[in-house]
Design a protein around this motif. Structure first.
Motif, PDB file in Angstrom:
ATOM      1  N   PRO A 287      10.121   2.293  -4.108  1.00 41.84           N
ATOM      2  CA  PRO A 287      10.768   1.571  -5.199  1.00 41.84           C
ATOM      3  C   PRO A 287      10.087   0.245  -5.522  1.00 41.84           C
ATOM      4  CG  PRO A 287      12.094   1.438  -3.213  1.00 41.84           C
ATOM      5  CD  PRO A 287      10.940   2.353  -2.914  1.00 41.84           C
ATOM      6  N   ARG A 288       9.439  -0.343  -4.525  1.00 36.66           N
ATOM      7  CA  ARG A 288       8.773  -1.630  -4.730  1.00 36.66           C
ATOM      8  C   ARG A 288       7.568  -1.717  -3.795  1.00 36.66           C
ATOM      9  NH1 ARG A 288       8.647  -6.278  -7.047  1.00 36.66           N
ATOM     10  NH2 ARG A 288       8.344  -8.211  -5.938  1.00 36.66           N
ATOM     11  N   ILE A 289       6.469  -2.223  -4.324  1.00 29.85           N
ATOM     12  CA  ILE A 289       5.244  -2.391  -3.554  1.00 29.85           C
ATOM     13  C   ILE A 289       4.833  -3.850  -3.600  1.00 29.85           C
ATOM     14  CG2 ILE A 289       2.806  -1.758  -3.352  1.00 29.85           C
ATOM     15  CD1 ILE A 289       4.643   0.589  -2.883  1.00 29.85           C
ATOM     16  N   GLU A 290       4.664  -4.442  -2.449  1.00 31.98           N
ATOM     17  CA  GLU A 290       4.149  -5.805  -2.356  1.00 31.98           C
ATOM     18  C   GLU A 290       2.681  -5.796  -1.972  1.00 31.98           C
ATOM     19  OE1 GLU A 290       5.480  -8.937  -2.799  1.00 31.98           O
ATOM     20  OE2 GLU A 290       7.262  -8.023  -3.643  1.00 31.98           O
ATOM     21  N   ARG A 291       2.302  -4.787  -1.187  1.00 34.62           N
ATOM     22  CA  ARG A 291       0.948  -4.760  -0.651  1.00 34.62           C
ATOM     23  C   ARG A 291       0.494  -3.322  -0.427  1.00 34.62           C
ATOM     24  NH1 ARG A 291      -0.109  -7.600   5.038  1.00 34.62           N
ATOM     25  NH2 ARG A 291       1.276  -5.907   5.550  1.00 34.62           N
ATOM     26  N   ILE A 292      -0.742  -3.039  -0.777  1.00 37.06           N
ATOM     27  CA  ILE A 292      -1.355  -1.737  -0.527  1.00 37.06           C
ATOM     28  C   ILE A 292      -2.770  -1.992  -0.013  1.00 37.06           C
ATOM     29  CG2 ILE A 292      -2.000  -1.521  -2.954  1.00 37.06           C
ATOM     30  CD1 ILE A 292      -1.857   1.510  -2.574  1.00 37.06           C
ATOM     31  N   ASP A 293      -3.130  -1.301   1.046  1.00 39.65           N
ATOM     32  CA  ASP A 293      -4.457  -1.464   1.638  1.00 39.65           C
ATOM     33  C   ASP A 293      -5.234  -0.166   1.462  1.00 39.65           C
ATOM     34  OD1 ASP A 293      -6.717  -1.954   3.147  1.00 39.65           O
ATOM     35  OD2 ASP A 293      -5.627  -2.604   4.927  1.00 39.65           O
ATOM     36  N   VAL A 294      -6.306  -0.210   0.689  1.00 35.49           N
ATOM     37  CA  VAL A 294      -7.175   0.944   0.484  1.00 35.49           C
ATOM     38  C   VAL A 294      -8.596   0.633   0.968  1.00 35.49           C
ATOM     39  CG1 VAL A 294      -5.823   1.934  -1.401  1.00 35.49           C
ATOM     40  CG2 VAL A 294      -7.634   0.302  -1.924  1.00 35.49           C
ATOM     41  N   SER A 295      -8.716  -0.318   1.884  1.00 37.96           N
ATOM     42  CA  SER A 295     -10.040  -0.721   2.368  1.00 37.96           C
ATOM     43  C   SER A 295     -10.697   0.382   3.192  1.00 37.96           C
ATOM     44  CB  SER A 295      -9.925  -1.995   3.197  1.00 37.96           C
ATOM     45  OG  SER A 295      -9.117  -1.780   4.328  1.00 37.96           O
TER      46      SER A 295
ATOM     47  N   CYS B 142      -5.719  -0.056 -10.173  1.00 39.35           N
ATOM     48  CA  CYS B 142      -5.354  -1.414 -10.597  1.00 39.35           C
ATOM     49  C   CYS B 142      -4.592  -1.388 -11.916  1.00 39.35           C
ATOM     50  CB  CYS B 142      -6.591  -2.291 -10.716  1.00 39.35           C
ATOM     51  SG  CYS B 142      -7.327  -2.693  -9.136  1.00 39.35           S
ATOM     52  N   TYR B 143      -5.034  -0.550 -12.840  1.00 31.90           N
ATOM     53  CA  TYR B 143      -4.347  -0.422 -14.131  1.00 31.90           C
ATOM     54  C   TYR B 143      -2.917   0.063 -13.907  1.00 31.90           C
ATOM     55  CZ  TYR B 143      -3.096   1.219 -18.763  1.00 31.90           C
ATOM     56  OH  TYR B 143      -2.438   1.436 -19.951  1.00 31.90           O
ATOM     57  N   TYR B 144      -2.752   1.077 -13.065  1.00 26.77           N
ATOM     58  CA  TYR B 144      -1.420   1.602 -12.777  1.00 26.77           C
ATOM     59  C   TYR B 144      -0.534   0.523 -12.166  1.00 26.77           C
ATOM     60  CZ  TYR B 144       2.377   3.981 -10.450  1.00 26.77           C
ATOM     61  OH  TYR B 144       3.622   4.336 -10.016  1.00 26.77           O
ATOM     62  N   LEU B 145      -1.067  -0.203 -11.189  1.00 28.26           N
ATOM     63  CA  LEU B 145      -0.278  -1.238 -10.516  1.00 28.26           C
ATOM     64  C   LEU B 145       0.087  -2.367 -11.480  1.00 28.26           C
ATOM     65  CD1 LEU B 145      -2.195  -1.411  -7.135  1.00 28.26           C
ATOM     66  CD2 LEU B 145       0.088  -0.444  -7.530  1.00 28.26           C
ATOM     67  N   GLU B 146      -0.814  -2.714 -12.354  1.00 30.35           N
ATOM     68  CA  GLU B 146      -0.544  -3.770 -13.331  1.00 30.35           C
ATOM     69  C   GLU B 146       0.573  -3.363 -14.287  1.00 30.35           C
ATOM     70  OE1 GLU B 146      -2.927  -6.535 -16.569  1.00 30.35           O
ATOM     71  OE2 GLU B 146      -3.886  -4.753 -15.770  1.00 30.35           O
ATOM     72  N   LYS B 147       0.602  -2.097 -14.680  1.00 31.83           N
ATOM     73  CA  LYS B 147       1.601  -1.608 -15.641  1.00 31.83           C
ATOM     74  C   LYS B 147       2.918  -1.209 -14.976  1.00 31.83           C
ATOM     75  CE  LYS B 147      -1.091  -2.058 -19.116  1.00 31.83           C
ATOM     76  NZ  LYS B 147      -0.878  -3.144 -20.052  1.00 31.83           N
ATOM     77  N   SER B 148       2.917  -1.040 -13.689  1.00 33.23           N
ATOM     78  CA  SER B 148       4.091  -0.559 -12.970  1.00 33.23           C
ATOM     79  C   SER B 148       5.141  -1.668 -12.836  1.00 33.23           C
ATOM     80  CB  SER B 148       3.677  -0.095 -11.572  1.00 33.23           C
ATOM     81  OG  SER B 148       4.820   0.226 -10.814  1.00 33.23           O
ATOM     82  N   ASN B 149       6.379  -1.268 -12.883  1.00 31.06           N
ATOM     83  CA  ASN B 149       7.459  -2.241 -12.664  1.00 31.06           C
ATOM     84  C   ASN B 149       7.846  -2.291 -11.183  1.00 31.06           C
ATOM     85  OD1 ASN B 149       8.710   0.210 -12.394  1.00 31.06           O
ATOM     86  ND2 ASN B 149      10.289  -0.155 -13.898  1.00 31.06           N
ATOM     87  N   ARG B 150       7.078  -1.625 -10.338  1.00 27.57           N
ATOM     88  CA  ARG B 150       7.358  -1.597  -8.911  1.00 27.57           C
ATOM     89  C   ARG B 150       6.587  -2.652  -8.138  1.00 27.57           C
ATOM     90  NH1 ARG B 150       6.831   4.868  -8.498  1.00 27.57           N
ATOM     91  NH2 ARG B 150       8.819   5.330  -9.449  1.00 27.57           N
ATOM     92  N   VAL B 151       5.674  -3.317  -8.793  1.00 25.91           N
ATOM     93  CA  VAL B 151       4.815  -4.285  -8.114  1.00 25.91           C
ATOM     94  C   VAL B 151       5.349  -5.672  -8.347  1.00 25.91           C
ATOM     95  CG1 VAL B 151       2.484  -5.180  -7.935  1.00 25.91           C
ATOM     96  CG2 VAL B 151       2.861  -2.774  -8.439  1.00 25.91           C
TER      97      VAL B 151
END
Length: 65
Positions: free
Chosen positions: A35-43, A56-65
């Motif tokens: 429901p909500r994302i504060e941090r995601i690690d894809v390193s 990044c585009y998805y995260l920017e447009k998402s209301n979950r971030v």
């Protein structure tokens, strides 16, 4: 493939999964379950610049971030 690590409710750890761009599907599915994302690690993966740009585009447009 190793299991998704979620140490916190708002954190998803995909580090060191050796994911290629096709792994973006797994990342997107995990994001949709949260429901909500504060941090995601894809390193330390094999994601292309195009895959990271899409994420990044998805995260920017998402209301979950």
């Amino acid at each position: 493939m190793k299991q998704i690590m979620a140490d916190e409710d708002d954190y998803i750890d995909f580090a060191n999964f050796e994911l290629g761009s096709e792994g973006l599907t797994a990342i997107m599915e995990a994001l949709m379950e949260k429901p909500r994302i504060e941090r995601i690690d894809v390193s330390n993966n094999l994601l292309t610049d195009q895959a990271i740009t899409f994420l990044c585009y998805y995260l920017e447009k998402s209301n979950r971030v």
